[in-house]
Design a protein around this motif. Structure first.
Motif, PDB file in Angstrom:
ATOM      1  N   GLU A  42       0.836  -1.202   0.000  1.00 58.57           N
ATOM      2  CA  GLU A  42       0.000   0.000   0.000  1.00 58.57           C
ATOM      3  C   GLU A  42       0.873   1.256   0.000  1.00 58.57           C
ATOM      4  N   HIS A  43       1.909   1.257   0.840  1.00 62.57           N
ATOM      5  CA  HIS A  43       2.842   2.388   0.855  1.00 62.57           C
ATOM      6  C   HIS A  43       3.542   2.523  -0.498  1.00 62.57           C
ATOM      7  N   MET A  44       3.932   1.384  -1.062  1.00 57.95           N
ATOM      8  CA  MET A  44       4.616   1.373  -2.350  1.00 57.95           C
ATOM      9  C   MET A  44       3.710   1.942  -3.437  1.00 57.95           C
ATOM     10  N   HIS A  45       2.425   1.592  -3.370  1.00 52.41           N
ATOM     11  CA  HIS A  45       1.458   2.077  -4.354  1.00 52.41           C
ATOM     12  C   HIS A  45       1.395   3.607  -4.311  1.00 52.41           C
ATOM     13  N   GLY A  46       1.368   4.167  -3.106  1.00 53.65           N
ATOM     14  CA  GLY A  46       1.343   5.618  -2.975  1.00 53.65           C
ATOM     15  C   GLY A  46       2.579   6.262  -3.572  1.00 53.65           C
ATOM     16  N   THR A  47       3.732   5.646  -3.354  1.00 52.86           N
ATOM     17  CA  THR A  47       4.985   6.169  -3.911  1.00 52.86           C
ATOM     18  C   THR A  47       4.982   6.092  -5.436  1.00 52.86           C
ATOM     19  N   LEU A  48       4.500   4.976  -5.967  1.00 50.70           N
ATOM     20  CA  LEU A  48       4.468   4.796  -7.418  1.00 50.70           C
ATOM     21  C   LEU A  48       3.533   5.811  -8.078  1.00 50.70           C
ATOM     22  N   ARG A  49       2.440   6.161  -7.410  1.00 48.96           N
ATOM     23  CA  ARG A  49       1.479   7.105  -7.972  1.00 48.96           C
ATOM     24  C   ARG A  49       2.078   8.499  -8.109  1.00 48.96           C
ATOM     25  N   LYS A  50       3.051   8.821  -7.246  1.00 44.53           N
ATOM     26  CA  LYS A  50       3.664  10.144  -7.295  1.00 44.53           C
ATOM     27  C   LYS A  50       4.530  10.316  -8.545  1.00 44.53           C
ATOM     28  N   LYS A  51       4.992   9.200  -9.086  1.00 45.81           N
ATOM     29  CA  LYS A  51       5.801   9.256 -10.305  1.00 45.81           C
ATOM     30  C   LYS A  51       5.316   8.156 -11.247  1.00 45.81           C
ATOM     31  N   PRO A  52       4.240   8.418 -11.991  1.00 42.50           N
ATOM     32  CA  PRO A  52       3.664   7.397 -12.871  1.00 42.50           C
ATOM     33  C   PRO A  52       4.676   6.910 -13.909  1.00 42.50           C
ATOM     34  N   PRO A  53       4.538   5.654 -14.364  1.00 37.08           N
ATOM     35  CA  PRO A  53       5.443   5.115 -15.380  1.00 37.08           C
ATOM     36  C   PRO A  53       5.283   5.853 -16.698  1.00 37.08           C
ATOM     37  N   ALA A  54       6.357   5.889 -17.479  1.00 30.62           N
ATOM     38  CA  ALA A  54       6.354   6.689 -18.710  1.00 30.62           C
ATOM     39  C   ALA A  54       6.260   5.859 -19.986  1.00 30.62           C
ATOM     40  N   GLY A  55       6.041   4.556 -19.883  1.00 31.17           N
ATOM     41  CA  GLY A  55       6.007   3.699 -21.069  1.00 31.17           C
ATOM     42  C   GLY A  55       4.917   4.098 -22.047  1.00 31.17           C
ATOM     43  N   ALA A  56       5.152   3.815 -23.314  1.00 30.61           N
ATOM     44  CA  ALA A  56       4.197   4.188 -24.369  1.00 30.61           C
ATOM     45  C   ALA A  56       2.975   3.279 -24.385  1.00 30.61           C
ATOM     46  N   THR A  57       3.148   2.031 -23.948  1.00 29.88           N
ATOM     47  CA  THR A  57       2.036   1.085 -23.958  1.00 29.88           C
ATOM     48  C   THR A  57       1.722   0.653 -22.529  1.00 29.88           C
ATOM     49  N   ALA A  58       0.536   0.080 -22.341  1.00 29.37           N
ATOM     50  CA  ALA A  58       0.147  -0.418 -21.020  1.00 29.37           C
ATOM     51  C   ALA A  58       1.128  -1.487 -20.539  1.00 29.37           C
ATOM     52  N   ALA A  59       1.558  -2.352 -21.455  1.00 32.58           N
ATOM     53  CA  ALA A  59       2.496  -3.414 -21.097  1.00 32.58           C
ATOM     54  C   ALA A  59       3.815  -2.833 -20.579  1.00 32.58           C
ATOM     55  N   GLU A  60       4.315  -1.811 -21.263  1.00 35.29           N
ATOM     56  CA  GLU A  60       5.574  -1.183 -20.833  1.00 35.29           C
ATOM     57  C   GLU A  60       5.415  -0.508 -19.478  1.00 35.29           C
ATOM     58  N   ARG A  61       4.265   0.146 -19.268  1.00 34.61           N
ATOM     59  CA  ARG A  61       4.038   0.840 -17.999  1.00 34.61           C
ATOM     60  C   ARG A  61       3.935  -0.130 -16.831  1.00 34.61           C
ATOM     61  N   VAL A  62       3.259  -1.244 -17.051  1.00 34.39           N
ATOM     62  CA  VAL A  62       3.126  -2.239 -15.973  1.00 34.39           C
ATOM     63  C   VAL A  62       4.480  -2.865 -15.658  1.00 34.39           C
ATOM     64  N   ALA A  63       5.236  -3.214 -16.697  1.00 37.05           N
ATOM     65  CA  ALA A  63       6.559  -3.811 -16.479  1.00 37.05           C
ATOM     66  C   ALA A  63       7.459  -2.850 -15.701  1.00 37.05           C
ATOM     67  N   GLU A  64       7.436  -1.576 -16.083  1.00 37.34           N
ATOM     68  CA  GLU A  64       8.249  -0.572 -15.387  1.00 37.34           C
ATOM     69  C   GLU A  64       7.817  -0.448 -13.924  1.00 37.34           C
ATOM     70  N   THR A  65       6.519  -0.396 -13.688  1.00 39.32           N
ATOM     71  CA  THR A  65       5.994  -0.247 -12.330  1.00 39.32           C
ATOM     72  C   THR A  65       6.374  -1.429 -11.452  1.00 39.32           C
ATOM     73  N   LEU A  66       6.196  -2.641 -11.964  1.00 36.47           N
ATOM     74  CA  LEU A  66       6.495  -3.831 -11.162  1.00 36.47           C
ATOM     75  C   LEU A  66       7.987  -3.977 -10.899  1.00 36.47           C
TER      76      LEU A  66
END
Length: 207
Positions: free
Chosen positions: A78-102
């Motif tokens: 939950e804490h990690m989710h809050g941190t990730l939301r502050k700097k959203p992933p920049a990938g061009a596709t959903a797949a790239e964004r999810v991979a970057e986030t994870l």
């Protein structure tokens, strides 16, 4: 395993502000002890002393160390989710964004391997009595993935299926890395590969 003999606990009423503060102290103490010494370092008596609650009170919140550590994992995510939301992933596709986030989430856990190992071991040991806590971990991981996808509409059944497969792969990759059977480079390749499922499940454009 005693899973067959265990039954899920009934839903608990919402916590009061004071109870929630006490629960947060318990989870903080659990994370601190696990971070210093891993799974074996988390002893219920020490958690009670560190969080300044009676041992009996601790057991009312968390019936066992496994319940406590799985809840700790949900709290960390939950804490990690809050941190990730502050700097959203920049990938061009959903797949790239999810991979970057994870991978960002993975590296955050990598910085505290003892804590990560303790939480993953607890997930492995969890039986049916820990289902509410395990479900919370799953829901939190799903929320992180869906956020990274950046959907404009509710996910389709096919997309939710892809999310579940990605979630399973992420947890499996974490386990294999902790056991020394996979490198970070291998984990990255596996996550990028499984995240491509998202692109395969995108709804066809409307005509």
């Amino acid at each position: 395993m005693p899973a067959e003999a265990s039954t899920p606990r009934p839903a608990s009423p919402p916590l009061t502000e004071r109870q929630e503060a006490r629960r947060r102290r318990i989870l903080h103490a659990s994370a601190q002890l696990a971070g210093r010494g891993g799974f074996d370092a988390v002893q219920m008596r020490e958690v009670a002393e560190s969080s300044q609650v009676a041992l009996g009170t601790l057991y009312r919140y968390f019936p066992s160390k496994v319940h406590l550590l799985v809840a700790t994992m949900q709290d960390q995510l939950e804490h990690m989710h809050g941190t990730l939301r502050k700097k959203p992933p920049a990938g061009a596709t959903a797949a790239e964004r999810v991979a970057e986030t994870l991978m960002r989430a993975f590296r955050a856990l990598q910085r505290e391997p003892q804590l990560a190992d303790a939480m993953v071991r607890a997930l492995t040991f969890a039986d049916r009595s820990v289902s509410p806590e395990v479900d919370q971990v799953s829901r939190q991981t799903t929320a992180i993935i869906l956020d990274a996808m950046g959907l404009e509409e509710d996910p389709t059944p096919a997309q939710l299926s892809a999310v579940r497969v990605i979630e399973h792969t992420w947890h499996s990759a974490l386990t294999t890395w902790l056991s020394g059977r996979a490198s970070i480079a291998q984990v990255k390749i596996d996550m990028e590969t499984v995240c491509r499922l998202i692109d395969l499940t995108e709804p066809a454009p409307r005509t």
